[in-house]
Structures are given as structure tokens and as C-alpha cells.
Motif scaffolding. Structure first.
Motif, mmCIF file in Angstrom:
data_model
loop_
_atom_site.group_PDB
_atom_site.id
_atom_site.type_symbol
_atom_site.label_atom_id
_atom_site.label_comp_id
_atom_site.label_asym_id
_atom_site.label_seq_id
_atom_site.Cartn_x
_atom_site.Cartn_y
_atom_site.Cartn_z
ATOM 1 N N LEU A 64 0.841 -1.212 0.000
ATOM 2 C CA LEU A 64 0.000 0.000 0.000
ATOM 3 C C LEU A 64 0.868 1.251 0.000
ATOM 4 N N ARG A 65 2.007 1.178 0.686
ATOM 5 C CA ARG A 65 2.905 2.347 0.644
ATOM 6 C C ARG A 65 3.526 2.515 -0.739
ATOM 7 N N GLN A 66 3.860 1.423 -1.410
ATOM 8 C CA GLN A 66 4.400 1.523 -2.777
ATOM 9 C C GLN A 66 3.360 2.096 -3.743
ATOM 10 N N LEU A 67 2.083 1.803 -3.454
ATOM 11 C CA LEU A 67 1.026 2.103 -4.416
ATOM 12 C C LEU A 67 0.355 3.450 -4.181
ATOM 13 N N GLU A 68 0.856 4.171 -3.167
ATOM 14 C CA GLU A 68 0.168 5.389 -2.747
ATOM 15 C C GLU A 68 -0.064 6.383 -3.894
ATOM 16 N N THR A 69 0.843 6.402 -4.878
ATOM 17 C CA THR A 69 0.659 7.355 -5.986
ATOM 18 C C THR A 69 -0.366 6.847 -7.000
ATOM 19 N N ASP A 70 -0.681 5.539 -6.952
ATOM 20 C CA ASP A 70 -1.609 4.971 -7.940
ATOM 21 C C ASP A 70 -3.057 4.962 -7.472
ATOM 22 N N VAL A 71 -3.239 4.757 -6.175
ATOM 23 C CA VAL A 71 -4.613 4.581 -5.688
ATOM 24 C C VAL A 71 -4.666 4.903 -4.186
ATOM 25 N N GLN A 72 -5.788 5.479 -3.770
ATOM 26 C CA GLN A 72 -5.961 5.699 -2.328
ATOM 27 C C GLN A 72 -6.312 4.367 -1.682
ATOM 28 N N GLY A 196 2.694 -3.979 -9.514
ATOM 29 C CA GLY A 196 3.112 -5.134 -8.715
ATOM 30 C C GLY A 196 4.022 -6.072 -9.489
ATOM 31 N N LEU A 197 3.624 -6.383 -10.724
ATOM 32 C CA LEU A 197 4.454 -7.258 -11.580
ATOM 33 C C LEU A 197 5.842 -6.674 -11.769
ATOM 34 N N THR A 198 5.873 -5.390 -12.060
ATOM 35 C CA THR A 198 7.135 -4.722 -12.363
ATOM 36 C C THR A 198 8.068 -4.721 -11.168
ATOM 37 N N ILE A 199 7.488 -4.615 -9.978
ATOM 38 C CA ILE A 199 8.326 -4.609 -8.773
ATOM 39 C C ILE A 199 8.768 -6.033 -8.417
ATOM 40 N N ARG A 203 12.667 -9.261 -8.621
ATOM 41 C CA ARG A 203 13.017 -9.800 -7.301
ATOM 42 C C ARG A 203 12.743 -11.295 -7.216
ATOM 43 N N GLY A 204 12.495 -11.899 -8.366
ATOM 44 C CA GLY A 204 12.434 -13.360 -8.421
ATOM 45 C C GLY A 204 11.056 -13.951 -8.229
ATOM 46 N N ILE A 205 10.012 -13.100 -8.210
ATOM 47 C CA ILE A 205 8.664 -13.635 -8.031
ATOM 48 C C ILE A 205 7.755 -13.138 -9.148
ATOM 49 N N ILE A 206 7.111 -14.085 -9.801
ATOM 50 C CA ILE A 206 6.099 -13.746 -10.798
ATOM 51 C C ILE A 206 4.749 -13.746 -10.098
ATOM 52 N N ILE A 207 4.023 -12.645 -10.210
ATOM 53 C CA ILE A 207 2.652 -12.617 -9.694
ATOM 54 C C ILE A 207 1.754 -12.981 -10.871
ATOM 55 N N ALA A 208 1.427 -14.274 -10.951
ATOM 56 C CA ALA A 208 0.727 -14.782 -12.140
ATOM 57 C C ALA A 208 -0.669 -14.185 -12.260
ATOM 58 N N ASP A 209 -1.344 -14.064 -11.128
ATOM 59 C CA ASP A 209 -2.647 -13.411 -11.119
ATOM 60 C C ASP A 209 -2.920 -12.945 -9.704
ATOM 61 N N ARG A 294 10.588 -11.411 2.199
ATOM 62 C CA ARG A 294 11.950 -10.882 2.119
ATOM 63 C C ARG A 294 12.331 -10.555 0.680
ATOM 64 N N ARG A 295 11.952 -11.440 -0.230
ATOM 65 C CA ARG A 295 12.330 -11.178 -1.620
ATOM 66 C C ARG A 295 11.636 -9.935 -2.155
ATOM 67 N N ILE A 296 10.347 -9.819 -1.875
ATOM 68 C CA ILE A 296 9.608 -8.698 -2.461
ATOM 69 C C ILE A 296 10.019 -7.376 -1.824
ATOM 70 N N THR A 297 10.085 -7.341 -0.505
ATOM 71 C CA THR A 297 10.341 -6.048 0.152
ATOM 72 C C THR A 297 11.832 -5.754 0.276
ATOM 73 N N GLY A 298 12.677 -6.779 0.121
ATOM 74 C CA GLY A 298 14.114 -6.570 0.256
ATOM 75 C C GLY A 298 14.580 -6.559 1.703
ATOM 76 N N ALA A 299 13.662 -6.772 2.660
ATOM 77 C CA ALA A 299 14.047 -6.808 4.075
ATOM 78 C C ALA A 299 13.371 -7.999 4.738
ATOM 79 N N ALA A 300 14.078 -8.635 5.669
ATOM 80 C CA ALA A 300 13.489 -9.781 6.364
ATOM 81 C C ALA A 300 12.333 -9.305 7.238
ATOM 82 N N LEU A 301 11.326 -10.154 7.402
ATOM 83 C CA LEU A 301 10.248 -9.851 8.337
ATOM 84 C C LEU A 301 10.860 -9.782 9.728
ATOM 85 N N ASP A 302 10.561 -8.704 10.444
ATOM 86 C CA ASP A 302 11.105 -8.542 11.791
ATOM 87 C C ASP A 302 10.279 -9.413 12.747
ATOM 88 N N VAL A 303 10.843 -10.541 13.149
ATOM 89 C CA VAL A 303 10.060 -11.491 13.948
ATOM 90 C C VAL A 303 10.370 -11.386 15.442
#
Ligand SMILES: Nc1ncnc2c1ncn2[C@@H]1O[C@H](COP(=O)(O)OP(=O)(O)OP(=O)(O)O)[C@@H](O)[C@H]1O
Ligand SMILES: [Mg+2]
Length: 307
Positions: A64-72, A196-199, A203-209, A294-303
Motif C-alpha cells: 500500500l505504501r508503494q502504491l500510494e501514488t496509484d490509488v488511495q 506489482g508485476l514490475t516490482i 526480485r524473483g517472483i512472478i505474480i501470475a494473477d 523478504r524477496r519482495i520487500t528486500g528486508a526480512a520480516l522482523d520477527v
């Protein structure tokens, strides 16, 4: 680490889905809590997958933070301390909320799921193989399973209260939500999915749908619900992608393989109740969800502080 199967907060329960518990905070706000429940083949398992709820919530927040310029969007906060400041009655529950809860603006949700497909798989592949159509429309001939669809296909569905969602044509969608909203929702869906696809792809993940939900708040369309998570999308490892066959699921493949083997062995009917899951399957699934994050955001989930 065991995982949270269900929550009991001192708020009105609006609904409990397969994975998320939704509470009413007041007329204007909801609290969406992603548990660690996991479903496969539409059956909710008895075991929980540690950290899965946090992955779903934190990944949605990140998108949602990445998409803020595209949609509320509907997010007010996915930070437990901030949520508790906003909703003091939750003070005793901050450990449970941490990572997995999102406070959101309540919207009038359109009763359609905005599905978009950039690759042909699942029910779309079944329809194409059987009838040569996609979302009721004839697409280009000669598609192989998992082929890329260019441009992506917008294929809305109705939200079925029970069982499977039903795919509908764009005309039927217009009959339900109106022409103008149909155009707006398709446009938002395409914009957000393409982003989403472009991002994700490099990073090694295809968002097929994927599937989005939108609603209206203060007369404006906003995106609601979870966004581009493994539960609302089909994630494929880009490194193994090869059209002409089905692709392994980035997140649920170990679980699906196990269940399929149990079914073939005659130990599972394919319906509720599911067979017990070995720890190895649960752990493999937990690792996959965190790896997707981790792959998508580039940071490990802080557990560190998560329950
Ligand atoms: N901002 C919002 N305003 C109003 N409703 C919302 C908002 N965000 C999400 N919702 C609704 O919350 C509900 C989430 O419950 P849902 O049953 O989808 O849970 P789930 O765990 O994803 O289950 P399932 O796997 O069955 O979809 C959806 O009906 C969705 O429309
Ligand atoms: Mg849902």
C-alpha cells in the motif's frame, strides 16, 4: 513458536474468513487481524503456520505504501503501538496484534472481486482448455498453460458466501456496480497489478494473477482488503518458470504436494477434515511465506517481538 489460530478481541466481530478475523472498531473503522490459519484446496488446516499472519499484514502494508501514488487505500496503521493508541480498549492485546493487525477505514465494498491475470493458470487455464475462451471472451489461439497474457486479462468474479467465487463477464459486472465504476475498477486493477508485476519480477517472483477489492469512502474509490499477498495472488518462483506446464506455488507448494499425496494414498477425501500436517510441512510453508516477504520487500520480516 506455535502460531495464532483464532483471536478474541473486545470488539464486535464483523466476520471470520478462512484466514482473517475482521472486527468493528466504530462506524468508521475496522480492525483486520490476519491469523496464522492456512487453507489449501479451499480447506482450512488444523495447524497454523507461524508468522504467516504477519507476512500477510506487513506485505499488504508495504504494497500500500508503494502504491500510494496509484490509488488511495484503507490503511490507517499496521503498527500495534499506534493501533492501541487509536483503540485504547486493545491495550492488553498488543502482543497479539503486533505485526498481524491493520486498522483500516471502513468502506462500502463493491460486491465484486477484481481479478487480473498476467499468466494463464488455474480456473482460467481450465476454461481456456475446455472452451477456448477467457472470462467468456475468445483470446488468441494456441496458448500453453502458464503462458504470459499480454495485455493481462481483467476477469471479475462475484463474491460467493459459500464455495467458489463465480467468474462473471465485464457486462455482468457493469450490471452489478454500474458502467462508470466498472471502468474505474478495471483501470485501478490494471494499474496496481502492472506496478506489482514490475516490482516483483526482478526480485524473483512472478505474480501470475491476483485479486483486489475496492470500496467507496467519502465518495472516492479506495483499495481495501489484502493486497498482492500470497493468499490473494498466485506467486511463482521466476527462476523455475517454464510455460507448457503448471508452475510450483512459491508459498504453498510443500503443503499442496503433501495433501495431494495424502489424497492419492486414500488418506484424505479432499474435503474437511484435513489430514494432520507433519511439522516439516508446516515449517517449510512458514519459511516460504517469510521468503516471499523478504524477496519482495528486500528486508526480512522482523520477527523479534512477534507472537
Ligand atoms: N476497508 C474495508 N472496509 C470494509 N470491508 C473490508 C475492508 N477491508 C476488507 N474488508 C472486508 O473484509 C473481509 C475479509 O474477510 P474474508 O472473508 O475475505 O477473509 P479471508 O480470511 O481473506 O477469507 P477467504 O479466504 O475466505 O477470503 C472481506 O469481506 C472484505 O471485503
Ligand atoms: Mg478474502
Amino acid at each position: 513458536m506455535t502460531g495464532i489460530a483464532t483471536t478474541a478481541l473486545p470488539l464486535n466481530v464483523l466476520r471470520r474468513g478462512k484466514v482473517r478475523d475482521v472486527y468493528e472498531v466504530d462506524a468508521d473503522r475496522l480492525l483486520v487481524v490476519a491469523t496464522d490459519r492456512v487453507s489449501a484446496f479451499d480447506v482450512v488446516m488444523r495447524e497454523t503456520v507461524p508468522y504467516k499472519g504477519a507476512v500477510l499484514t506487513q506485505l499488504t502494508a508495504w504494497w500500500l505504501r508503494q502504491l500510494e501514488t496509484d490509488v488511495q487505500h484503507h490503511m490507517i496503521s499496521a503498527d500495534a503501538e499506534e493501533i492501541v493508541r487509536n483503540v485504547p480498549s486493545l491495550d492488553a492485546y498488543r502482543d497479539l496484534l503486533r505485526g498481524r493487525a491493520m486498522l483500516v477505514w471502513r468502506a462500502d465494498v463493491f460486491p465484486v472481486e477484481c481479478v487480473i491475470r498476467g499468466y494463464i493458470a488455474g480456473s482460467a487455464w481450465k476454461e481456456y482448455r475446455a472452451h477456448g475462451t477467457l472470462a467468456g471472451e475468445p483470446p488468441s489461439a494456441g496458448l500453453r498453460e502458464s503462458d504470459r497474457l499480454e495485455p493481462p486479462i481483467f476477469s471479475p468474479a462475484t463474491k460467493a458466501e459459500t464455495g467458489h467465487d463465480e467468474n462473471i463477464t465485464i457486462e455482468r459486472m457493469a450490471g452489478i456496480v454500474g458502467d462508470a465504476a466498472t471502468r474505474d475498477l478495471e483501470r485501478f486493477t490494471r494499474t496496481v497489478y502492472t506496478r506489482g508485476l514490475t516490482i516483483a519480477e526482478p526480485r524473483g517472483i512472478i505474480i501470475a494473477d491476483t485479486k483486489f477489492e475496492f470500496g467507496v469512502r467519502d465518495g472516492r474509490i479506495i483499495i481495501v482488503d489484502e493486497v498482492l499477498t500470497p493468499d490473494s495472488s498466485r506467486f511463482w518462483p521466476a527462476s523455475d518458470y517454464a510455460p507448457g506446464r503448471s508452475q510450483p506455488s512459491f508459498d504453498k507448494q510443500p503443503l499442496r504436494d503433501y495433501l495431494e499425496a495424502e489424497r492419492v494414498a486414500g488418506r484424505w477425501s479432499g474435503n474437511y477434515p484435513p489430514p494432520p500436517l507433519p511439522d516439516s510441512v508446516v515449517n517449510a510453508t512458514s519459511i516460504r511465506y517469510r521468503d516471499a516477504f523478504r524477496r519482495i520487500t528486500g528486508a526480512a520480516l522482523d520477527v523479534a517481538d512477534l507472537s
